[in-house]
Motif scaffolding. Structure first.
Motif, short mmCIF file in Angstrom:
data_model
loop_
_atom_site.label_atom_id
_atom_site.label_comp_id
_atom_site.label_asym_id
_atom_site.label_seq_id
_atom_site.Cartn_x
_atom_site.Cartn_y
_atom_site.Cartn_z
N GLU A 78 -48.76 23.51 44.36
CA GLU A 78 -50.22 23.52 44.34
C GLU A 78 -50.77 24.84 44.90
O GLU A 78 -51.72 25.42 44.35
N GLN A 79 -50.17 25.31 45.98
CA GLN A 79 -50.64 26.56 46.56
C GLN A 79 -50.31 27.76 45.68
O GLN A 79 -51.12 28.68 45.53
N LEU A 80 -49.12 27.75 45.06
CA LEU A 80 -48.78 28.83 44.14
C LEU A 80 -49.71 28.82 42.93
O LEU A 80 -50.13 29.89 42.44
N TYR A 81 -50.04 27.64 42.44
CA TYR A 81 -50.95 27.51 41.30
C TYR A 81 -52.31 28.09 41.65
O TYR A 81 -52.92 28.82 40.84
N GLU A 82 -52.81 27.80 42.84
CA GLU A 82 -54.10 28.33 43.26
C GLU A 82 -54.08 29.86 43.33
O GLU A 82 -55.02 30.53 42.90
#
Length: 243
Positions: free
Chosen positions: A155-159
């Motif tokens: 999720e953080q990499l996607y953001e």
């Protein structure tokens, strides 16, 4: 490790997750007639769209949920998938840079807090393998913890890469109006990443510097049944305020 070439920050690449598998982190939080369903999982954007309905029907049947959840689950997946597909084909800047990843999770009775640095240039990185090793090293027994950690990382990499698409778009717009030097207009995340690169280097996907172990050290706590139940009740009360 497959990394980008040194001058990659000057050239945009097509959007994708900076991991070996291009999977989308999905989160569901659905309320139907006062009954709430929460879940998180990974979705392959190459799967046929019909799989959304099949998945929704299987979930409702397996968990004994009311039939009304089928449409809500399928629509939530479709909405998140459309957001991802809107980024596909877009340009993003992917440089050799390090970004901070933070974990602050409670999975059943296990509470995890951790922070570490992740190399965005490694397109062979594997959050699931990292999560499995994390649980093995810390002797975490709950089988639901590993997948939750992997999803939180994704999720953080996607953001971050989504912000990179916006940054690349802003740069193209700026170049249309005037001649500018060849550089990236950094987002806040990119600014942090550039600073961390100078401090920590970029030789691995996950970095824990020995001199920073007091800051970059995982904390794991196992709650009692009473503590977990109290937190569940508190989260449920807070959730009702928004419905």
């Amino acid at each position: 490790m497959k990394s980008l070439p040194p001058n990659a920050y000057k050239q945009p690449v097509r959007f994708r997750m900076p991991t070996a598998e291009n999977l989308i982190p999905m989160r569901l939080d659905i309320d139907v007639d006062g009954q709430r369903f929460k879940d998180s999982f990974l979705w392959n954007p190459n799967d046929p769209d019909s799989e959304m309905v099949f998945f929704a029907k299987r979930t409702v049947k397996d968990l004994g949920l009311p039939p009304g959840f089928v449409t809500q689950i399928a629509q939530s997946i479709q909405s998140q998938l459309m957001e991802f597909r809107a980024l596909e084909g877009q340009e993003m800047y992917a440089s050799e840079r390090i970004v901070p990843i933070k974990l602050d999770l409670r999975v059943n009775k296990t509470v995890i807090r951790d922070q570490f640095l992740w190399d965005l240039s490694n397109f062979d990185s594997d959050p699931e393998e990292f999560a499995r090793n994390f649980c093995s090293d810390l002797e975490i027994q709950d089988p639901e913890v590993g997948p939750a950690i992997a999803i939180a990382i994704r999720e953080q990499l996607y953001e971050i890469v989504s912000q990179s698409v916006s940054s690349a778009r802003e740069t193209r717009v700026g170049k249309k109006g005037r001649r500018v030097a060849e550089y990236i207009t950094p987002s806040r995340a990119a600014n942090n990443a550039m600073d961390l690169t100078k401090l920590f280097g970029n030789k691995a996907s996950v970095i824990r510097k020995r001199k920073e172990w007091d800051l970059y050290e995982p904390l794991v706590d196992i709650l009692s049944n009473e503590e977990a139940e109290a937190l569940d009740a508190k989260e449920e009360r807070n959730a009702r305020k928004y419905y």
